[in-house]
Design a protein around this motif. Structure first.
Motif, PDB file in Angstrom:
ATOM      1  N   CYS A 160       5.114 -11.217  -9.057  1.00 28.68           N
ATOM      2  CA  CYS A 160       5.482 -11.996  -7.886  1.00 28.68           C
ATOM      3  C   CYS A 160       6.935 -12.422  -8.077  1.00 28.68           C
ATOM      4  CB  CYS A 160       4.579 -13.223  -7.784  1.00 28.68           C
ATOM      5  SG  CYS A 160       4.894 -14.270  -6.361  1.00 28.68           S
ATOM      6  N   ARG A 191       2.020   1.893  -3.446  1.00 29.23           N
ATOM      7  CA  ARG A 191       0.959   2.562  -4.214  1.00 29.23           C
ATOM      8  C   ARG A 191       0.906   4.050  -3.868  1.00 29.23           C
ATOM      9  NH1 ARG A 191      -4.647  -0.369  -4.510  1.00 29.23           N
ATOM     10  NH2 ARG A 191      -4.776   0.136  -2.309  1.00 29.23           N
ATOM     11  N   GLU A 197       1.659  -6.299  -9.559  1.00 32.05           N
ATOM     12  CA  GLU A 197       1.582  -6.857 -10.914  1.00 32.05           C
ATOM     13  C   GLU A 197       2.437  -8.103 -11.039  1.00 32.05           C
ATOM     14  OE1 GLU A 197       2.646  -3.770 -13.754  1.00 32.05           O
ATOM     15  OE2 GLU A 197       1.366  -2.327 -12.708  1.00 32.05           O
ATOM     16  N   ARG A 250       0.847  -1.217   0.000  1.00 30.40           N
ATOM     17  CA  ARG A 250       0.000   0.000   0.000  1.00 30.40           C
ATOM     18  C   ARG A 250       0.870   1.250   0.000  1.00 30.40           C
ATOM     19  NH1 ARG A 250      -3.003  -2.685   4.550  1.00 30.40           N
ATOM     20  NH2 ARG A 250      -4.480  -4.065   3.520  1.00 30.40           N
ATOM     21  N   ALA A 308      -3.710 -10.035  -4.451  1.00 24.78           N
ATOM     22  CA  ALA A 308      -4.458  -9.986  -5.712  1.00 24.78           C
ATOM     23  C   ALA A 308      -5.827  -9.328  -5.499  1.00 24.78           C
ATOM     24  CB  ALA A 308      -4.616 -11.395  -6.273  1.00 24.78           C
ATOM     25  N   ARG A 309      -6.482  -9.686  -4.394  1.00 19.80           N
ATOM     26  CA  ARG A 309      -7.815  -9.125  -4.115  1.00 19.80           C
ATOM     27  C   ARG A 309      -7.777  -7.611  -4.078  1.00 19.80           C
ATOM     28  NH1 ARG A 309      -8.637 -11.048   0.936  1.00 19.80           N
ATOM     29  NH2 ARG A 309      -8.290 -13.172   0.172  1.00 19.80           N
ATOM     30  N   GLU A 310      -6.709  -7.050  -3.483  1.00 20.70           N
ATOM     31  CA  GLU A 310      -6.611  -5.595  -3.361  1.00 20.70           C
ATOM     32  C   GLU A 310      -5.927  -4.966  -4.574  1.00 20.70           C
ATOM     33  OE1 GLU A 310      -5.188  -2.804   0.078  1.00 20.70           O
ATOM     34  OE2 GLU A 310      -5.496  -4.783   0.954  1.00 20.70           O
ATOM     35  N   GLY A 311      -5.526  -5.791  -5.545  1.00 20.95           N
ATOM     36  CA  GLY A 311      -4.864  -5.260  -6.750  1.00 20.95           C
ATOM     37  C   GLY A 311      -3.572  -4.528  -6.431  1.00 20.95           C
ATOM     38  N   LEU A 312      -2.790  -5.060  -5.494  1.00 17.25           N
ATOM     39  CA  LEU A 312      -1.626  -4.321  -5.000  1.00 17.25           C
ATOM     40  C   LEU A 312      -0.335  -4.617  -5.753  1.00 17.25           C
ATOM     41  CD1 LEU A 312      -2.231  -4.565  -1.136  1.00 17.25           C
ATOM     42  CD2 LEU A 312      -2.289  -2.483  -2.535  1.00 17.25           C
ATOM     43  N   GLY A 321      -3.036 -14.033 -11.114  1.00 13.80           N
ATOM     44  CA  GLY A 321      -2.852 -12.897 -12.025  1.00 13.80           C
ATOM     45  C   GLY A 321      -1.548 -12.141 -11.830  1.00 13.80           C
ATOM     46  N   LEU A 322      -0.652 -12.653 -10.975  1.00 12.37           N
ATOM     47  CA  LEU A 322       0.654 -11.998 -10.789  1.00 12.37           C
ATOM     48  C   LEU A 322       1.676 -12.669 -11.700  1.00 12.37           C
ATOM     49  CD1 LEU A 322       0.765 -11.815  -6.864  1.00 12.37           C
ATOM     50  CD2 LEU A 322      -0.122 -10.109  -8.468  1.00 12.37           C
TER      51      LEU A 322
END
Ligand code: NIG
Ligand code: FE
Length: 419
Positions: A220, A168, A218, A165, A212-216, A245-246
């Motif tokens: 891994c 971000r 791209e 976070r 992934a849930r928080e889209g934090l 999705g990472l």
């Protein structure tokens, strides 16, 4: 053509244009336009070509015009591997290395990554933000305009999420563009030393889904190395990341030949990083799988490893090579992509052209941003460096050859030139 920023008449406009990545002999093909001009509107490039051509297509002059006579203009650097968010420092360890201690010995005594984990867990968000922001400012002044940052000094669910976070928040509050990577597999945390497999399970079943849930993130990443994560563990973690999705990248063969290159090929990672101990078989495997080699000579240098990644053999085998700083409190002591390029050229046998491609378009490709940054082509971001004289001046460490750093069409660093 309408433009709100025009940089005219560069002695050389280095565009690095063309399909990414640049591999083999193409790694030297910078695409240089003599007497070049580049123009942008609202932060995106609208023209890059000979000044003679610009004169025909230019609309009425309304915006800023910069005269780049005698200068070199090139894409802002992309730094595709940093650990820039952490608290505390490890200057004491650097001093011990000067006195002869090895990175591995210091880490085995509880120093290394784990000492930064303790400091980071204890720091407040604001302390971490401020310390990291200063590092980002340093990188920007050295010419980086897009960087990757990994988490990995939290090593528990809450702290890893907190770090991502913060990454971000830094992205939103700093001119640099930041590519976020989840690296819960940077080390086994102290509380899990006797329960390694439970920690891998936590990464796979709790951390990756929450990230992934928080889209934090791209990407891994895993530190695959003897004593850290095994090739099997790395494979498990990276594939779990892919299912969420990472995309995959990996720290491979940094301190010993540890099987990381093979994992990179098996999971089709975009990038395998470090590769200091990669063998010639590893190099063939990477070439066959289309993995980018991201080399981090600054870490090899400050860790006093006495050797560097096999840049020449990688390029000759057709593996696209990128460069990065590896900024971190251990061996990543310099924020400077030009210093990474200097070591690449003077200690690893790369040419200046290869190092420039490695720091721009190939680095952008290494972090999946090749459509937006890394080369100067219409439609891409106006992320540009103006260098006094010749690009060779970038390798004059300490000479501050970069006069201007422009990010999305705004001047973000300005050094007075002498003419
Ligand atoms: O890339 N190898 C693992 N991670 C870093 C070192 C991080 C640290 O020492 O804090 C690296 O070299
Ligand atoms: Fe690293």
């Amino acid at each position: 053509v309408r433009a709100d920023l025009v940089i005219r008449n560069a002695r050389q406009l280095i565009t690095c244009a063309g399909p990414a990545p640049f591999a083999g002999p193409r790694q030297r093909e910078l695409q240089v336009i003599p007497n070049g001009t580049i123009a942008s509107e609202a932060g995106l490039i609208v023209f890059a070509g000979p000044d003679a051509e610009w004169r025909h297509v230019a609309g009425p002059a309304t915006g800023i015009v910069i005269d780049a006579a005698g200068r070199t203009v090139l894409p802002g650097f992309v730094d595709p591997h940093t650990h820039a968010v952490y608290a505390g420092d490890r200057r004491d360890e650097a001093r011990r290395r000067l006195a002869g201690a090895s990175y591995a010995a210091i880490a085995a005594e509880g120093g290394g990554i784990l000492s930064t984990v303790a400091a980071t867990r204890a720091a407040s968000d604001d302390q971490l933000f401020e310390a990291s922001r200063r590092r980002l400012d340093e990188m920007l002044r050295c010419g980086s305009t897009t960087i990757e940052i990994k988490s990995g000094y939290g090593l528990d669910l809450d702290t890893e999420l907190r770090l991502l976070r913060l990454i971000r928040r830094l992205d939103l509050n700093h001119p640099l563009d930041i590519v976020p990577t989840f690296m819960g597999a940077h080390e086994v945390p102290p509380e899990s030393r006797s329960a390694r497999s439970a920690y891998v399970e936590t990464i796979v079943e709790r951390m990756i889904p929450a990230v992934a849930r928080e889209g934090l993130a791209e990407w891994c990443d895993v530190f695959c190395e003897a004593g850290v994560f095994t090739p099997d563990e790395a494979r498990t973690i990276l594939l779990a990341g892919q299912r969420a999705g990472l995309r995959s990248r990996i720290h491979a063969d940094e301190l010993a030949s540890s099987g990381g290159s093979r994992v990179a090929a098996d999971v089709r990672a975009r990038s395998a990083d470090h590769l200091i101990f990669a063998t010639s078989d590893d190099i063939q495997v990477l070439a066959g799988a289309g993995v980018v080699a991201t080399l981090l000579p600054i870490a090899a240098f400050y860790l006093k490893l006495g050797r560097y990644g096999p840049a020449r053999a990688l390029i000759d085998a057709g593996v696209p090579v990128a460069l990065a700083t590896d900024l971190n409190p251990g061996g990543g002591f310099s924020p400077s992509m030009p210093f990474a390029m200097t070591l690449a050229c003077f200690a690893m046998g790369m040419t200046l052209e290869e190092a420039l491609v490695a720091s721009t378009i190939n680095a952008a490709y290494a972090v999946g941003r090749e459509a937006a940054v890394g080369s100067l082509e219409p439609g891409k971001q106006m992320d540009v460096l103006v260098v006094r004289d010749d690009p060779m001046d970038l390798l004059r460490v300490g000479a501050e050859a970069i006069e201007l750093v422009i990010k999305r069409g705004s001047v973000v660093v300005e050094r007075p030139g002498d003419s």
